[in-house]
Design a protein around this motif. Structure first.
Motif, mmCIF file in Angstrom:
data_model
loop_
_atom_site.group_PDB
_atom_site.id
_atom_site.type_symbol
_atom_site.label_atom_id
_atom_site.label_comp_id
_atom_site.label_asym_id
_atom_site.label_seq_id
_atom_site.Cartn_x
_atom_site.Cartn_y
_atom_site.Cartn_z
ATOM 1 N N ARG A 101 -2.362 -5.748 0.935
ATOM 2 C CA ARG A 101 -2.174 -4.283 1.243
ATOM 3 C C ARG A 101 -1.015 -4.205 2.103
ATOM 4 O O ARG A 101 0.002 -3.504 1.791
ATOM 5 N N ALA A 125 0.763 -1.254 -0.055
ATOM 6 C CA ALA A 125 -0.091 0.078 -0.007
ATOM 7 C C ALA A 125 1.079 1.253 0.021
ATOM 8 O O ALA A 125 0.580 2.260 -0.801
ATOM 9 N N LYS A 136 -5.652 6.417 0.494
ATOM 10 C CA LYS A 136 -6.374 4.997 0.793
ATOM 11 C C LYS A 136 -7.211 4.527 -0.184
ATOM 12 O O LYS A 136 -7.339 3.425 -0.553
ATOM 13 N N VAL A 182 -5.586 3.815 -3.582
ATOM 14 C CA VAL A 182 -4.428 2.561 -3.343
ATOM 15 C C VAL A 182 -5.457 1.145 -3.401
ATOM 16 O O VAL A 182 -5.166 0.282 -4.293
ATOM 17 N N ASP A 183 -6.642 1.207 -2.711
ATOM 18 C CA ASP A 183 -7.495 0.022 -2.553
ATOM 19 C C ASP A 183 -8.177 -0.111 -3.899
ATOM 20 O O ASP A 183 -7.900 -1.338 -4.348
#
Lengths: 218, 371
Positions: B131, B95, B113, B116-117
């Motif tokens: 992650r 991540a 976040k 990234v996900d």
């Protein structure tokens, strides 16, 4: 010498022991502190130029080869330094040059070229690459060099007693002169304990400071 | 659009320039593959686009603007960069690795976040498992997925990929190639892709630029290059089997012919008559569920005559002799050879929608060759 001789020496001279230990500690601390402040930046700088790295490392090696007693003897003859702490500090900092510069240089040089290339390609600045990549990834090697420096400095500091440092080395020196075994053993023992203790503590710190990703394998 | 104008790169101490007076214009939204033998200057060219290497002379323009006008770090933050060795930061989690460029842009934490996900999922990796892992815990293929995700993090319009799939095993490579092509249909980025593998170039490129010794030898679509190699070097480089390679450019759907006759499985005894009435050489069989389950040729009918059970067995032997409209020619050809057949049924999903013949493939390729 019996154990009771030794213990009675410890009891009678607690104040002196404390004073010498403190002196020893402060000398080591100062020497290591100054060394870090000077040699780490120099080591980092040298990674930029192979030519200068070769020269400076050769110089550091040469200095490192000089026996410590000779080094102290030479330094006291220089008016600027003379007997005492200045000469002691200067010598210790010079000795720390080799392990510190070498480890910083090797640590940073050992970082995978591809990681640096990828970081540059993403637009990370030189400073960011240094702080976020080179130093953390070089840390295992840099820290190993640091540990060696600390232990070595503790040992060589004892020899500085010959140029007037009032530290634990004095017990050994005077103990030898006076054939006072408890005195000698006290000095030798405490210095060893300090060296081993510092190394152990640094070992524990090393475990925390080395990035987690470098410790994990598949 | 990326334009290289009279770019020359001369490394000190070398007689020949690594790149020699190159003009190249890379259109927006396409994959342009730079290909050539090693040492031909293709990587150097790529790295001059994001100023990892500065040209000795000449100008690189992105959307009409000279790249030297932008600070190199700023320029690179806006261009995705993927290298063969990937270069994930080993001391950062997956991540964190993907978040590098968003962090340089100082995106708020929540936004990073989320992005990234999104990227981990987009790359076909298991979100929860991946992650928090470190790079050393992933396989080569997975690492390169992360490498691509990291390059796409801030959705840059341009991506530079230097032999991105060169170090992964062949199966993972095919997967990665297919996925990049699938993604590209949606994201439409300008991708400059360096490889030394002509097959990869043909597969990935909307356009291919072939280099030799620092000079551009030929620039064109894969079809143009395979059809009309400009000189002996290109001919050698793409190989003597260039027409076979060309098969990769076409899909079964491209040469689809209408089906003349469909027979239900329960009416197998009427097949001969039906085919005769329709005047066709081949008919396809459909079972009760409406699913295509084989083919009948006139020679089958002649051979078995009234022996319906024998005919049924023969027909069911070709139960799997079907391709999808999106099946590339080489796979279809392989099936034709495997079944020693002249025809294949073409399915769209489950539904029978046409057929592909040996003759059709030949004609299709020949017609293209002729153009």
């Amino acid at each position: 010498m019996t154990l009771s001789d030794f213990i009675s020496f410890l009891m009678k001279n607690t104040k002196t022991i404390m004073e010498y230990s403190e002196n020893h500690f402060t000398l080591v601390l100062l020497a290591v502190g100054i060394s870090l402040a000077i040699w780490v930046p120099v080591g980092l700088l040298l990674t930029k130029s192979d030519k200068w790295a070769a020269r400076v490392l050769a110089l550091a090696n040469t200095i490192f080869c000089i026996p410590s007693l000779s080094m102290f003897a030479i330094l006291v003859t220089i008016p600027m330094f003379g007997l005492g702490r200045k000469s002691a500090l200067f010598a210790l900092v010079l000795y720390a040059m080799m392990p510190l510069i070498r480890s910083v240089y090797d640590g940073v040089k050992n970082v995978d070229r591809n990681v640096i290339e990828a970081a540059q390609g993403m637009g990370m600045s030189t400073r960011r690459i240094l702080v976020e990549i080179l130093v953390p990834l070089g840390m295992p090697i840099i820290f190993a060099g640091f540990r060696i420096t600390v232990v070595m400095t503790t040992g060589i500091a004892a020899i500085a007693t010959y140029i007037g440092e009032r530290n634990l080395g004095r017990f050994i020196q005077e103990g030898l002169v006076r054939s006072n075994t408890p005195m000698m053993v006290t000095g030798a023992l405490i210095i060893s304990v300090i060296a081993i203790g510092l190394d152990t503590i640094l070992g524990l710190i090393e475990k925390r400071i080395v990035p987690k990703g470098l410790r994990i394998s598949r | 659009m990326i334009e290289l104008e009279q770019i020359t790169k001369q490394y000190p101490g070398q007689v020949m320039p690594a790149v020699d007076k190159l003009f190249l214009s890379i259109p927006k939204g396409e994959i342009c593959v730079l290909v050539g033998p090693s040492g031909c200057g293709k990587s150097t060219i790529l790295r001059m686009i994001n100023r990892m290497i500065e040209p000795t002379s000449g100008i690189v323009k992105i959307n009409g603007e000279d790249v030297t006008r932008t600070d190199p770090d700023q320029l690179r933050m806006g261009i995705g960069y993927v290298i063969q060795q990937i270069g994930l930061l080993p001391h950062r989690t997956i991540a964190e690795n993907i978040a590098i460029v968003p962090r340089l842009y100082k995106w708020p934490k929540e936004k990073i976040k989320k992005r990234v996900d999104e990227l981990i999922v987009m790359m076909g990796l298991d979100l929860e498992k991946t992650r928090g892992k470190y790079p050393s815990q992933l396989s080569g293929g997975q690492m390169q997925r992360v490498g691509v995700a990291r390059a796409m993090a801030v959705d840059p319009p341009i991506m530079l990929m230097d032999e991105p799939f060169g170090a992964v095993d062949p199966i993972a490579r095919t997967h990665l190639q297919d996925e990049l092509l699938r993604l590209q249909k949606e994201i439409k980025k300008t991708i400059v892709f360096v490889t030394h593998d002509i097959n990869e170039a043909i597969k990935m490129g909307d356009r291919i630029a072939i280099f030799n010794a620092g000079k551009l030898v030929q620039f064109g679509t894969p079809e143009e290059i395979l059809t009309n190699p400009i000189n002996e070097f290109v001919e050698d480089f793409i190989g003597r089997d260039r027409v076979v390679k060309k098969l990769n450019l076409y899909l079964a759907g491209d040469a689809m012919e209408p089906i003349g006759c469909v027979v239900k499985e329960i009416e197998l005894q009427n097949a001969a008559q039906k085919m005769k009435d329709a005047g066709v050489e081949v008919a396809f069989l459909i079972n009760e569920a409406g699913k295509a389950c084989g083919q009948i040729t006139t020679s089958d009918v002649e051979e078995f005559g009234k022996d319906i059970e024998g005919l049924r067995k023969r027909v069911l032997r070709t139960e799997k002799a079907f391709v999808q409209t999106t099946t590339p020619f080489p796979d279809a050809l392989s099936l034709l050879l495997e079944y020693d057949a002249d025809y294949l049924g073409i399915l769209k999903g489950e539904e029978l929608c046409g057929m592909l013949s040996f003759k059709g493939i030949r004609k299709h390729v020949y017609r293209k060759e002729d153009e």
